[in-house]
Design a protein around this motif. Structure first.
Motif, PDB file in Angstrom:
ATOM      1  N   ASN A 180      -9.341  -9.439  -7.166  1.00 23.93           N
ATOM      2  CA  ASN A 180      -7.925  -8.711  -7.254  1.00 23.93           C
ATOM      3  C   ASN A 180      -7.296  -8.714  -8.715  1.00 23.93           C
ATOM      4  O   ASN A 180      -6.449  -7.871  -8.825  1.00 23.93           O
ATOM      5  CB  ASN A 180      -6.855  -9.599  -6.293  1.00 23.93           C
ATOM      6  CG  ASN A 180      -7.251  -9.170  -4.933  1.00 23.93           C
ATOM      7  OD1 ASN A 180      -8.043  -8.328  -4.547  1.00 23.93           O
ATOM      8  ND2 ASN A 180      -6.507 -10.110  -4.054  1.00 23.93           N
TER       9      ASN A 180
ATOM     10  N   VAL B 212      -0.811  -4.107 -13.876  1.00 20.43           N
ATOM     11  CA  VAL B 212      -1.405  -4.898 -12.811  1.00 20.43           C
ATOM     12  C   VAL B 212      -1.329  -4.294 -11.181  1.00 20.43           C
ATOM     13  O   VAL B 212      -0.495  -3.134 -11.122  1.00 20.43           O
ATOM     14  CB  VAL B 212      -0.540  -6.275 -12.641  1.00 20.43           C
ATOM     15  CG1 VAL B 212      -0.822  -7.226 -13.447  1.00 20.43           C
ATOM     16  CG2 VAL B 212       0.775  -5.879 -12.314  1.00 20.43           C
ATOM     17  N   SER B 213      -2.326  -4.401 -10.414  1.00 23.13           N
ATOM     18  CA  SER B 213      -2.364  -3.550  -9.227  1.00 23.13           C
ATOM     19  C   SER B 213      -1.157  -3.952  -8.467  1.00 23.13           C
ATOM     20  O   SER B 213      -0.797  -5.305  -8.114  1.00 23.13           O
ATOM     21  CB  SER B 213      -3.452  -3.693  -8.510  1.00 23.13           C
ATOM     22  OG  SER B 213      -3.541  -3.202  -7.011  1.00 23.13           O
ATOM     23  N   TYR B 214      -0.353  -3.086  -7.810  1.00 15.93           N
ATOM     24  CA  TYR B 214       0.598  -3.662  -6.878  1.00 15.93           C
ATOM     25  C   TYR B 214       0.160  -3.970  -5.492  1.00 15.93           C
ATOM     26  O   TYR B 214       0.357  -4.886  -4.958  1.00 15.93           O
ATOM     27  CB  TYR B 214       1.648  -2.308  -6.513  1.00 15.93           C
ATOM     28  CG  TYR B 214       2.936  -2.804  -5.843  1.00 15.93           C
ATOM     29  CD1 TYR B 214       3.591  -3.604  -6.384  1.00 15.93           C
ATOM     30  CD2 TYR B 214       3.219  -1.701  -4.698  1.00 15.93           C
ATOM     31  CE1 TYR B 214       4.937  -3.705  -5.866  1.00 15.93           C
ATOM     32  CE2 TYR B 214       4.372  -2.066  -4.109  1.00 15.93           C
ATOM     33  CZ  TYR B 214       5.455  -3.071  -4.786  1.00 15.93           C
ATOM     34  OH  TYR B 214       6.542  -3.314  -4.169  1.00 15.93           O
ATOM     35  N   LEU B 215      -1.117  -3.762  -5.092  1.00 19.10           N
ATOM     36  CA  LEU B 215      -1.698  -4.271  -4.318  1.00 19.10           C
ATOM     37  C   LEU B 215      -2.144  -5.782  -4.314  1.00 19.10           C
ATOM     38  O   LEU B 215      -2.193  -6.473  -3.569  1.00 19.10           O
ATOM     39  CB  LEU B 215      -3.081  -3.431  -3.571  1.00 19.10           C
ATOM     40  CG  LEU B 215      -2.804  -2.044  -2.989  1.00 19.10           C
ATOM     41  CD1 LEU B 215      -4.174  -1.598  -2.568  1.00 19.10           C
ATOM     42  CD2 LEU B 215      -2.206  -2.429  -1.344  1.00 19.10           C
ATOM     43  N   SER B 216      -2.625  -5.944  -5.661  1.00 20.81           N
ATOM     44  CA  SER B 216      -3.100  -7.381  -5.869  1.00 20.81           C
ATOM     45  C   SER B 216      -1.787  -8.316  -6.038  1.00 20.81           C
ATOM     46  O   SER B 216      -1.618  -9.364  -5.709  1.00 20.81           O
ATOM     47  CB  SER B 216      -3.684  -7.357  -7.364  1.00 20.81           C
ATOM     48  OG  SER B 216      -4.935  -6.539  -7.118  1.00 20.81           O
TER      49      SER B 216
ATOM     50  N   ALA C 277       2.342   1.987  -3.500  1.00 18.01           N
ATOM     51  CA  ALA C 277       1.491   1.976  -4.480  1.00 18.01           C
ATOM     52  C   ALA C 277       1.383   3.607  -4.985  1.00 18.01           C
ATOM     53  O   ALA C 277       0.526   3.805  -5.838  1.00 18.01           O
ATOM     54  CB  ALA C 277       0.031   1.394  -4.209  1.00 18.01           C
TER      55      ALA C 277
ATOM     56  N   SER D 105       1.649  -0.456 -17.285  1.00 23.16           N
ATOM     57  CA  SER D 105       1.459  -0.713 -16.010  1.00 23.16           C
ATOM     58  C   SER D 105       0.128  -1.546 -15.754  1.00 23.16           C
ATOM     59  O   SER D 105      -0.627  -0.802 -15.379  1.00 23.16           O
ATOM     60  CB  SER D 105       1.905   0.293 -14.769  1.00 23.16           C
ATOM     61  OG  SER D 105       1.851   0.007 -13.500  1.00 23.16           O
TER      62      SER D 105
ATOM     63  N   SER E  18       0.790  -1.194   0.135  1.00 18.98           N
ATOM     64  CA  SER E  18       0.124  -0.020   0.060  1.00 18.98           C
ATOM     65  C   SER E  18       0.809   1.181   0.095  1.00 18.98           C
ATOM     66  O   SER E  18       0.825   2.382  -0.697  1.00 18.98           O
ATOM     67  CB  SER E  18      -0.911  -0.037   1.141  1.00 18.98           C
ATOM     68  OG  SER E  18      -1.519   1.053   1.358  1.00 18.98           O
TER      69      SER E  18
ATOM     70  N   ALA F 267      -3.804  -8.663 -15.517  1.00 18.96           N
ATOM     71  CA  ALA F 267      -4.847  -8.401 -14.878  1.00 18.96           C
ATOM     72  C   ALA F 267      -5.825  -9.393 -14.842  1.00 18.96           C
ATOM     73  O   ALA F 267      -6.959  -9.372 -15.475  1.00 18.96           O
ATOM     74  CB  ALA F 267      -5.455  -7.123 -15.288  1.00 18.96           C
TER      75      ALA F 267
ATOM     76  N   TYR G  41       3.932   4.282 -10.459  1.00 21.50           N
ATOM     77  CA  TYR G  41       3.621   3.138 -11.408  1.00 21.50           C
ATOM     78  C   TYR G  41       4.766   1.896 -11.135  1.00 21.50           C
ATOM     79  O   TYR G  41       5.929   2.285 -10.655  1.00 21.50           O
ATOM     80  CB  TYR G  41       3.985   3.675 -12.635  1.00 21.50           C
ATOM     81  CG  TYR G  41       3.221   4.725 -13.181  1.00 21.50           C
ATOM     82  CD1 TYR G  41       1.592   4.566 -13.391  1.00 21.50           C
ATOM     83  CD2 TYR G  41       3.392   5.963 -13.348  1.00 21.50           C
ATOM     84  CE1 TYR G  41       0.728   5.576 -13.549  1.00 21.50           C
ATOM     85  CE2 TYR G  41       2.483   7.095 -13.760  1.00 21.50           C
ATOM     86  CZ  TYR G  41       1.318   6.957 -13.774  1.00 21.50           C
ATOM     87  OH  TYR G  41       0.247   7.739 -14.284  1.00 21.50           O
TER      88      TYR G  41
END
Length: 330
Positions: A190, A214-218, A32, A212, A29, A61, A35
């Motif tokens: 996610n 994909v989510s860094y949290l995911s 995040a 970029s 988090s 994703a 990027y």
């Protein structure tokens, strides 16, 4: 009639993720704020698990993005063995040719491994959604016989069956495998998955995704899940046990169904009228299922009803409701 709606339409895991997932996300988090294209933390972990070079792994994703990337890159004439997952048919939406190869024989999902002369791209889900599976040997036969095409083996449900061919990708330059955290790790929301392919293929398809993507949290959640593999192995075992109990219940009540290796079972009725009657009966009892193709599949008519495996209490309620259905499937 039940007061609470039980939604068994989609093949998501019905129990919430454990606390240790979000408890592990603090650093992700905090990180995040910028990027992070293709975060190395997850790529390195997958590289270690599969004993493959990092250059053969690309994060996506979810599996859906990976499917669409391959269609954009190679899908001039896309083939898929049906009934199967609907997103393969996005080839039509993207202006490509799309051919369904219907592969249900009696109640079995049986593909042909022969060369498909016109194919530039072939999708095979294994285990298949909505039902069925293909042995490793037949998967590799399909790949060998179709050197003219990219052959993509979608293992989004692979954690539920010992069928993976990831360790064979390095031997076939035209082969790719898709992995996902949506089902076997209960992280459908996610949107995190990956492609395993030779570097030349990765180099081509990555240009069809956002920089970029994909989510860094995911990514952090996926790493936490892999660090707690025993928990998710037990979760999958419990889901499979509930599925097998449900199959036994169907057998005892003389329902017809297709073989299953995923977290869902497809019932097959004698005709569309009977399938419609059963689907409406479930709806009247506040149980939502997937009717015909529903929102997830292609190749099914309305004599088929797919039911996802719910949690223990949901499955007990489901069986109690089905026990009251007046006519059985053929």
């Amino acid at each position: 009639m039940l007061n609470e709606v039980i939604n068994l339409q989609f093949t998501t895991v019905k129990d919430p993720l454990p606390d240790f997932i979000y408890q592990s996300l603090r650093s992700f988090s905090q990180g995040a704020n910028t990027y992070r294209p293709q975060p190395s933390e997850l790529i390195e972990k997958l590289s270690f698990i599969y004993k493959l070079p990092k250059e053969m792994i690309y994060l996506t994703a979810g599996a859906d993005e990976a499917i669409q990337m391959f269609i954009h890159a190679y899908g001039e004439h896309t083939f898929a063995f049906t009934p199967t997952y609907v997103v393969y048919s996005d080839a039509k939406e993207f202006g490509k040719m799309f051919t369904e190869v219907y592969s249900i024989k009696e109640n079995e999902f049986l593909i042909s491994t022969a060369k498909i002369n016109d194919a530039s791209l072939i999708f095979l889900a294994n285990p298949n959604n909505p039902s069925g599976f293909t042995s490793k040997e037949k998967v590799l036969d399909l790949v060998r016989n179709n050197s003219q095409a990219k052959v993509v083996i979608d293992e989004a449900y692979g954690d539920f069956a010992n069928l993976s061919v990831i360790n064979c990708v390095k031997d076939f330059p035209q082969m790719a495998v898709l992995g996902s955290f949506s089902k076997g790790y209960a992280m459908a929301g996610n949107r995190i998955g990956y492609i395993i392919a030779n570097p030349e293929v990765i180099s081509t398809v990555k240009n069809k995704a956002q920089w970029s993507n994909v989510s860094y949290l995911s990514v952090g959640a996926a790493i936490a899940a892999l660090d707690h593999e025993e928990y998710f192995r037990d979760m999958r075992k419990s889901i499979v046990e509930r599925r097998e109990r449900f199959i036994t219940f169907l057998k005892n009540n003389r329902f017809s169904f297709l073989p299953a290796k995923i977290n869902a079972v497809v019932l097959r009725f004698r005709d569309e009228n009977e399938g419609t009657k059963f689907y409406n009966f479930l709806c009247a009892n506040n149980i939502i299922s997937s009717y015909g193709n529903g929102n997830s599949n292609i190749g099914l008519n309305k004599s088929f009803v797919r039911i996802a495996i719910g949690n223990k209490s949901q499955m007990q309620i489901l069986e109690n409701v089905i026990s009251k259905f007046g006519r059985k499937a053929d």
